[in-house]
Design an enzyme around this catalytic site. Structure first.
Site, mmCIF file in Angstrom:
data_model
loop_
_atom_site.group_PDB
_atom_site.id
_atom_site.type_symbol
_atom_site.label_atom_id
_atom_site.label_comp_id
_atom_site.label_asym_id
_atom_site.label_seq_id
_atom_site.Cartn_x
_atom_site.Cartn_y
_atom_site.Cartn_z
ATOM 1 C CE LYS A 1 -37.168 -3.915 -38.800
ATOM 2 N NZ LYS A 1 -36.085 -3.665 -37.827
ATOM 3 C CD GLN B 1 -32.418 -3.885 -38.241
ATOM 4 O OE1 GLN B 1 -33.431 -3.311 -38.602
ATOM 5 N NE2 GLN B 1 -32.457 -5.013 -37.556
ATOM 6 C CG ASP C 1 -37.056 -0.415 -33.105
ATOM 7 O OD1 ASP C 1 -38.062 -0.980 -33.585
ATOM 8 O OD2 ASP C 1 -35.914 -0.565 -33.560
#
Ligand code: NAP
Length: 299
Positions: free
Chosen positions: A52, A96, A119
């Site tokens: 990422k 994460q 997200d």
């Protein structure tokens, strides 16, 4: 049969993003900034975070890795989330997953300001998606929508079977598909995404095969290698394989290979369109995170 090349489409979108960020910076404004929170040293998570960071750098988005040891408490992590929510230099951030077992993931996700939730996992963003309001959509369903659209595959009036009901893939995917064409995905012009008739399946679904045989499009996100076999797919269907499972293999250089949920060799010849693993949904997910970051910046 056409293979849906997520790697290629993602590279085109990266070009578009790079041009847009460059023009933002050229106009004297700062570049968008993404924060990536990681707790502990899970090797798969470390790899995802590194990918990422690299993807952000490629398009000119600033990205900062914010790493904590496994020993951090839930209360301490919540404090850091509050700091990131208030930090005007950060447009969006992700946490994460998975988090260590002593930390309640839902409590952490729920603490993120939904306007920075790139997200798309906060209850606010998922709720807004369900209501058809502008929202930040979870990266994988956004990426799949973009992939279908860019190949001109409309979902309007189609029967789409979604296998899997997770908050991160199955549920938001099904919601996007059953909506009227969706407000939050402004780039989708090539084909209609939405207006589908959707069936959601999961591990307790009876006779998955019969349901799949009625599908125009099957999106499988179960994490079960080889779950979808040729006898479950009708001629001319479109198959999207979200699954990524590490299967141990002493003969491969890394000691494992990545498997999707589709028995590709037998299913592909029956399909009009199919995604490969790797190189299908995975690259679209990463580029969608970048799109979401730019969306948060603009908001
Ligand atoms: P998850 O939270 O484990 O959810 C899996 C879903 O599949 C559950 O709803 C489960 O049903 C259902 N399921 C499991 N076995 C099944 C079976 N035999 N028949 C029917 N349904 C079954 O997983 P996830 O986070 O959604 O991820 C799914 C897969 O996609 C994983 O392999 C993951 O690594 C991959 N993934 C890939 C990307 C990408 O970018 N390519 C992104 C995210 C996830 P129950 O609810 O009844 O348990």
């Amino acid at each position: 049969m056409t293979i849906l090349d997520g790697k290629h489409i993602a590279s085109l979108i990266r070009e578009e993003l790079r041009a847009e960020v460059a023009s933002i910076v050229a106009s004297g404004r700062r570049a968008p900034k993404l924060g990536i929170v990681i707790v502990g040293h899970n090797p798969a998570s470390e790899t995802y975070v590194a990918n990422k960071l690299k993807a952000c750098a490629e398009v000119g988005i600033n990205a900062e890795k914010i790493a904590f040891e496994d020993s951090i408490s839930e209360a301490q992590l919540l404090q850091h989330i509050a700091t990131l929510n208030a930090d005007t230099a950060i447009d969006g951030f992700i946490v994460q997953l998975p988090l260590p077992a002593h930390i309640n993931e839902q409590a952490i996700l729920s603490a993120i300001d939904y306007r920075k939730d790139v997200d798309g996992l906060t209850p606010e963003n998922i709720g807004r998606t369900v209501q058809g309001l502008p929202s930040i959509v979870s990266a994988t369903p956004r990426g799949i929508s973009e992939l279908l659209s860019r190949y001109g595959i409309s979902t309007e009036g189609k029967h789409v079977v979604v296998i899997g009901r997770s908050n991160i893939v199955g549920k938001p995917m099904a919601m996007l598909l059953m909506q009227r064409p969706y407000l939050s995905l402004p780039n989708l012009s090539a084909a209609t995404i939405g207006n589908a008739t959707v069936t959601i399946c999961h591990s307790k679904t009876r006779d998955l095969k019969s349901i799949c045989l009625t599908a125009d499009i099957i999106i499988v996100a179960a994490g079960c290698p080889g779950l979808l076999t040729a006898d479950m797919v009708r001629e001319g269907a479109t198959v999207i394989d979200v699954g990524i499972t590490r299967v141990e293999d002493p003969n491969s250089p890394k000691g494992y290979y990545l498997s999707g949920d589709v028995d590709f060799a037998s299913v592909a010849p029956k399909c009009a369109f199919i995604t490969p693993v790797p190189g299908g949904v995975g690259p679209m997910t990463i580029v969608s995170l970048l799109q979401n970051t730019l969306q948060a910046y603009k908001q």
